[in-house]
Design a protein around this motif. Structure first.
Motif, PDB file in Angstrom:
ATOM      1  N   THR A  44      99.421 -54.068  89.735  1.00 46.43           N
ATOM      2  CA  THR A  44      99.416 -55.447  90.223  1.00 46.43           C
ATOM      3  C   THR A  44     100.831 -55.993  90.323  1.00 46.43           C
ATOM      4  OG1 THR A  44      97.259 -55.781  89.179  1.00 46.43           O
ATOM      5  CG2 THR A  44      98.480 -57.750  89.826  1.00 46.43           C
ATOM      6  N   LEU A  45     101.651 -55.750  89.289  1.00 47.64           N
ATOM      7  CA  LEU A  45     103.025 -56.230  89.320  1.00 47.64           C
ATOM      8  C   LEU A  45     103.851 -55.522  90.392  1.00 47.64           C
ATOM      9  CD1 LEU A  45     103.698 -56.665  85.507  1.00 47.64           C
ATOM     10  CD2 LEU A  45     103.876 -58.455  87.252  1.00 47.64           C
ATOM     11  N   ALA A  46     103.551 -54.258  90.667  1.00 49.81           N
ATOM     12  CA  ALA A  46     104.254 -53.552  91.738  1.00 49.81           C
ATOM     13  C   ALA A  46     103.968 -54.201  93.087  1.00 49.81           C
ATOM     14  CB  ALA A  46     103.841 -52.076  91.753  1.00 49.81           C
ATOM     15  N   VAL A  47     102.705 -54.531  93.326  1.00 45.55           N
ATOM     16  CA  VAL A  47     102.342 -55.200  94.583  1.00 45.55           C
ATOM     17  C   VAL A  47     103.023 -56.562  94.677  1.00 45.55           C
ATOM     18  CG1 VAL A  47     100.429 -56.236  95.866  1.00 45.55           C
ATOM     19  CG2 VAL A  47     100.155 -53.975  94.824  1.00 45.55           C
TER      20      VAL A  47
ATOM     21  N   LEU B  64     102.047 -60.693  84.180  1.00 47.33           N
ATOM     22  CA  LEU B  64     102.968 -60.382  83.093  1.00 47.33           C
ATOM     23  C   LEU B  64     102.274 -60.506  81.740  1.00 47.33           C
ATOM     24  CD1 LEU B  64     106.240 -62.109  84.346  1.00 47.33           C
ATOM     25  CD2 LEU B  64     105.897 -59.653  84.020  1.00 47.33           C
ATOM     26  N   GLN B  65     101.465 -61.554  81.565  1.00 44.04           N
ATOM     27  CA  GLN B  65     100.745 -61.698  80.303  1.00 44.04           C
ATOM     28  C   GLN B  65      99.802 -60.524  80.071  1.00 44.04           C
ATOM     29  OE1 GLN B  65     101.196 -63.440  77.831  1.00 44.04           O
ATOM     30  NE2 GLN B  65      99.308 -63.346  76.625  1.00 44.04           N
ATOM     31  N   SER B  66      99.118 -60.087  81.121  1.00 46.96           N
ATOM     32  CA  SER B  66      98.230 -58.928  80.998  1.00 46.96           C
ATOM     33  C   SER B  66      99.025 -57.677  80.631  1.00 46.96           C
ATOM     34  CB  SER B  66      97.482 -58.701  82.322  1.00 46.96           C
ATOM     35  OG  SER B  66      96.629 -59.782  82.611  1.00 46.96           O
ATOM     36  N   TRP B  67     100.216 -57.524  81.196  1.00 42.09           N
ATOM     37  CA  TRP B  67     101.075 -56.384  80.869  1.00 42.09           C
ATOM     38  C   TRP B  67     101.381 -56.362  79.373  1.00 42.09           C
ATOM     39  CZ3 TRP B  67     103.815 -52.617  83.904  1.00 42.09           C
ATOM     40  CH2 TRP B  67     104.781 -51.909  83.202  1.00 42.09           C
ATOM     41  N   PHE B  68     101.801 -57.504  78.819  1.00 41.44           N
ATOM     42  CA  PHE B  68     102.198 -57.531  77.414  1.00 41.44           C
ATOM     43  C   PHE B  68     101.009 -57.381  76.473  1.00 41.44           C
ATOM     44  CE2 PHE B  68     106.028 -59.380  79.264  1.00 41.44           C
ATOM     45  CZ  PHE B  68     107.002 -58.683  78.569  1.00 41.44           C
ATOM     46  N   MET B  69      99.860 -57.898  76.848  1.00 40.97           N
ATOM     47  CA  MET B  69      98.678 -57.731  76.015  1.00 40.97           C
ATOM     48  C   MET B  69      98.242 -56.270  75.978  1.00 40.97           C
ATOM     49  SD  MET B  69      96.561 -61.184  77.022  1.00 40.97           S
ATOM     50  CE  MET B  69      95.282 -61.004  75.787  1.00 40.97           C
TER      51      MET B  69
ATOM     52  N   ARG C 267     110.850 -50.322  69.563  1.00 41.17           N
ATOM     53  CA  ARG C 267     109.937 -49.204  69.357  1.00 41.17           C
ATOM     54  C   ARG C 267     108.889 -49.064  70.454  1.00 41.17           C
ATOM     55  NH1 ARG C 267     107.727 -53.032  65.462  1.00 41.17           N
ATOM     56  NH2 ARG C 267     105.607 -53.615  66.079  1.00 41.17           N
ATOM     57  N   ASN C 268     108.819 -50.011  71.389  1.00 41.57           N
ATOM     58  CA  ASN C 268     107.760 -50.008  72.398  1.00 41.57           C
ATOM     59  C   ASN C 268     108.384 -50.013  73.793  1.00 41.57           C
ATOM     60  OD1 ASN C 268     105.654 -50.830  74.240  1.00 41.57           O
ATOM     61  ND2 ASN C 268     104.456 -51.492  72.471  1.00 41.57           N
ATOM     62  N   ARG C 269     108.300 -48.870  74.455  1.00 45.18           N
ATOM     63  CA  ARG C 269     108.925 -48.720  75.772  1.00 45.18           C
ATOM     64  C   ARG C 269     108.318 -49.666  76.802  1.00 45.18           C
ATOM     65  NH1 ARG C 269     107.414 -46.169  80.247  1.00 45.18           N
ATOM     66  NH2 ARG C 269     105.591 -45.295  79.186  1.00 45.18           N
ATOM     67  N   ARG C 270     107.012 -49.861  76.760  1.00 43.12           N
ATOM     68  CA  ARG C 270     106.363 -50.710  77.760  1.00 43.12           C
ATOM     69  C   ARG C 270     106.704 -52.185  77.565  1.00 43.12           C
ATOM     70  NH1 ARG C 270     100.488 -49.964  79.410  1.00 43.12           N
ATOM     71  NH2 ARG C 270     101.374 -50.673  81.382  1.00 43.12           N
ATOM     72  N   VAL C 271     106.931 -52.592  76.328  1.00 46.33           N
ATOM     73  CA  VAL C 271     107.385 -53.961  76.098  1.00 46.33           C
ATOM     74  C   VAL C 271     108.774 -54.151  76.697  1.00 46.33           C
ATOM     75  CG1 VAL C 271     108.122 -55.608  74.320  1.00 46.33           C
ATOM     76  CG2 VAL C 271     105.933 -54.408  74.087  1.00 46.33           C
ATOM     77  N   ARG C 272     109.653 -53.159  76.495  1.00 54.09           N
ATOM     78  CA  ARG C 272     110.993 -53.243  77.103  1.00 54.09           C
ATOM     79  C   ARG C 272     110.890 -53.345  78.619  1.00 54.09           C
ATOM     80  NH1 ARG C 272     112.042 -48.950  73.509  1.00 54.09           N
ATOM     81  NH2 ARG C 272     112.232 -47.437  75.224  1.00 54.09           N
ATOM     82  N   ALA C 273     110.032 -52.520  79.202  1.00 53.49           N
ATOM     83  CA  ALA C 273     109.867 -52.563  80.658  1.00 53.49           C
ATOM     84  C   ALA C 273     109.317 -53.909  81.103  1.00 53.49           C
ATOM     85  CB  ALA C 273     108.932 -51.435  81.100  1.00 53.49           C
ATOM     86  N   GLY C 274     108.386 -54.466  80.329  1.00 50.33           N
ATOM     87  CA  GLY C 274     107.826 -55.769  80.676  1.00 50.33           C
ATOM     88  C   GLY C 274     108.871 -56.867  80.655  1.00 50.33           C
ATOM     89  N   LEU C 275     109.777 -56.813  79.679  1.00 50.55           N
ATOM     90  CA  LEU C 275     110.848 -57.807  79.620  1.00 50.55           C
ATOM     91  C   LEU C 275     111.775 -57.681  80.827  1.00 50.55           C
ATOM     92  CD1 LEU C 275     111.669 -57.688  75.806  1.00 50.55           C
ATOM     93  CD2 LEU C 275     110.308 -59.381  77.034  1.00 50.55           C
ATOM     94  N   LEU C 276     112.045 -56.447  81.259  1.00 46.82           N
ATOM     95  CA  LEU C 276     112.855 -56.251  82.470  1.00 46.82           C
ATOM     96  C   LEU C 276     112.142 -56.810  83.698  1.00 46.82           C
ATOM     97  CD1 LEU C 276     114.280 -52.638  81.990  1.00 46.82           C
ATOM     98  CD2 LEU C 276     115.572 -54.789  81.999  1.00 46.82           C
ATOM     99  N   LEU C 277     110.834 -56.599  83.770  1.00 48.15           N
ATOM    100  CA  LEU C 277     110.061 -57.129  84.898  1.00 48.15           C
ATOM    101  C   LEU C 277     110.092 -58.650  84.908  1.00 48.15           C
ATOM    102  CD1 LEU C 277     106.995 -54.714  84.784  1.00 48.15           C
ATOM    103  CD2 LEU C 277     108.647 -54.914  86.655  1.00 48.15           C
ATOM    104  N   THR C 278     109.917 -59.255  83.745  1.00 47.53           N
ATOM    105  CA  THR C 278     109.979 -60.717  83.660  1.00 47.53           C
ATOM    106  C   THR C 278     111.336 -61.220  84.131  1.00 47.53           C
ATOM    107  OG1 THR C 278     108.417 -60.748  81.805  1.00 47.53           O
ATOM    108  CG2 THR C 278     109.794 -62.690  82.107  1.00 47.53           C
ATOM    109  N   LEU C 279     112.393 -60.590  83.630  1.00 48.99           N
ATOM    110  CA  LEU C 279     113.744 -61.024  83.986  1.00 48.99           C
ATOM    111  C   LEU C 279     113.991 -60.905  85.483  1.00 48.99           C
ATOM    112  CD1 LEU C 279     116.436 -62.011  82.773  1.00 48.99           C
ATOM    113  CD2 LEU C 279     117.127 -59.616  82.622  1.00 48.99           C
ATOM    114  N   ALA C 280     113.615 -59.770  86.075  1.00 51.97           N
ATOM    115  CA  ALA C 280     113.889 -59.546  87.493  1.00 51.97           C
ATOM    116  C   ALA C 280     113.046 -60.450  88.388  1.00 51.97           C
ATOM    117  CB  ALA C 280     113.637 -58.081  87.849  1.00 51.97           C
TER     118      ALA C 280
END
Length: 408
Positions: free
Chosen positions: A295-298, A338-343, A226-239
């Motif tokens: 920050t994660l993009a940089v 990443l932690q800041s992203w998920f919070m 149900r949360n698009r940004r959480v899905r994106a965060g998991l992809l970022l963590t994985l990559a």
């Protein structure tokens, strides 16, 4: 601000009195640092351990893969199964398990024995990280929760940037078995610190909030659905984490075989990598609280560029040394960002989001080491740098596009 965004998630936990304060936070941080150092320790001793155990370096990388896979499973399972248990007793028990696993590894004469011990370590890693990640609201006043959470998760970054170089330094002087033994003793010390400094923290009981699909009792998979940004965060963590560990699992042979760096200089450079990583953690931490996406993009762009430069230019000692320091600077901010992203992405369900991140993070460590081993055995050391760069750079557009609403 991130502190404002997560206040709603803290409201349900405010009834648990703030106890323990900074000493308890420090003890939890030491525990996370210890278990993550134990997980990543083989990175710095891969070559001598492989030679002593009579296996290839690619096969020896299973020492990183196995606990990562087990930890990815253990993180959500331990959280669910231990819902009503006292957190202090559980965390101490998990550290004692980590201590035993490392001491067995130090004495093992065959890779199979080491891997069996690393299975136990994986349970300790996943369980400890998942349980400790949400403790800050129960240890400090509400206004200090954001800072305490950053400190606790700083133990993850410190393991990558300080624990592994320290293990490499000890391996150079006393042998790889002593590095495992020292990590086991550190786990015993961390268990004693937690027992002394952490208050009793009764579990909250199983399933609170589950019926509504909100709060910490929500099913793990419901949140990313149900949360698009959480899905994106998991992809970022994985990559990002997979890309990093594709190459970092082989940092020692990369430096020795490709860049011609060995001996005491190797340990000194890995220590320099650690210092650069700590600097990267602090540089990213302040910015990530305000703008985790940017920050994660940089970080993604910087990490991918450094790994690509290593593939193209890392065959000289000077270039290899300089790029290693830039590598530490780039990766040092990954965990806190990443932690800041998920919070920010799930302010009402921080504990569930953090548990998912822990699981994917550990899975990515294992996947990176596994894929790296396959690439090294099938192609060359340079292949892990190229593959790692591709994954890190792939994370850049995800961070840019999904992080547009950082300030919303």
């Amino acid at each position: 601000m991130l502190d404002i965004q997560i206040k709603r998630g803290q409201a349900g936990q405010a009834k648990g009195a703030a106890r323990g304060g900074p000493p308890a936070v420090a003890a939890v941080t030491l525990g996370i640092f210890t278990v993550m150092t134990a997980e990543l320790l083989p990175v710095g001793l891969l070559t001598p351990a492989a030679a002593d155990l009579a296996v290839s370096e690619g096969t020896a990388a299973l020492m990183v893969t196995v606990p990562g896979l087990v930890a990815a499973l253990a993180a959500p399972l331990v959280t669910v199964r231990a819902a009503g248990a006292d957190r202090r007793a559980l965390l101490v028990a998990l550290l004692l398990l980590a201590a035993a696993a490392n001491l067995v590894s130090a004495l093992a004469g065959h890779l199979a024995v080491v891997l069996a011990a690393r299975v136990l370590l994986g349970v300790a890693i996943g369980g400890f990280w998942a349980l400790a990640g949400g403790l800050a609201p129960r240890l400090v006043p509400a206004g200090a929760v954001g800072r305490a959470t950053a400190v606790i998760f700083g133990g993850v970054s410190a393991a990558s940037v300080l624990g592994v170089p320290a293990g490499t330094f000890l391996t150079e002087r006393a042998g790889w078995r002593w590095a495992f033994a020292a990590t086991g003793m550190l786990a015993l010390l961390a268990a004693a610190a937690l027992r002394a400094l952490l208050p009793r923290l009764p579990g909250t009981g199983a399933g609170e909030g589950a019926s509504e699909g909100t709060g910490t009792g929500a099913p793990l998979l419901a949140l990313p659905r149900r949360n698009r940004r959480v899905r994106a965060g998991l992809l970022l963590t994985l990559a990002l984490v997979t890309g990093h560990f594709l190459a970092y699992s082989f940092v020692r042979p990369l430096l020795t075989d490709r860049s011609g760096i060995s001996g005491s200089l190797l340990g000194a450079l890995l220590l320099g990598y650690g210092v650069a990583g700590v600097a990267g953690n602090f540089l990213a931490g302040a910015r990530a609280a305000r703008s985790p996406g940017r920050t994660l993009a940089v970080i993604a762009a910087a990490l991918g560029t450094v790994l690509l430069a290593g593939f193209l230019l890392g065959d000289s000692a000077i270039a290899g040394a300089g790029l290693l320091l830039l590598w530490g600077l780039a990766y040092g901010g990954v965990s806190v960002a990443l932690q800041s992203w998920f919070m920010a992405a799930a302010p009402d369900d921080v504990e569930t989001a953090t548990g998912l991140n822990v699981s994917v993070f550990c899975l990515a460590i294992a996947l990176g080491a596994l894929l790296g081993g396959l690439l090294v055995d099938a192609y060359s050391l340079g292949a892990v740098l190229l593959a790692g760069a591709a994954l890190a750079l792939a994370a850049f557009p995800v961070a840019v596009l999904s992080g547009r609403n950082d300030h919303s």
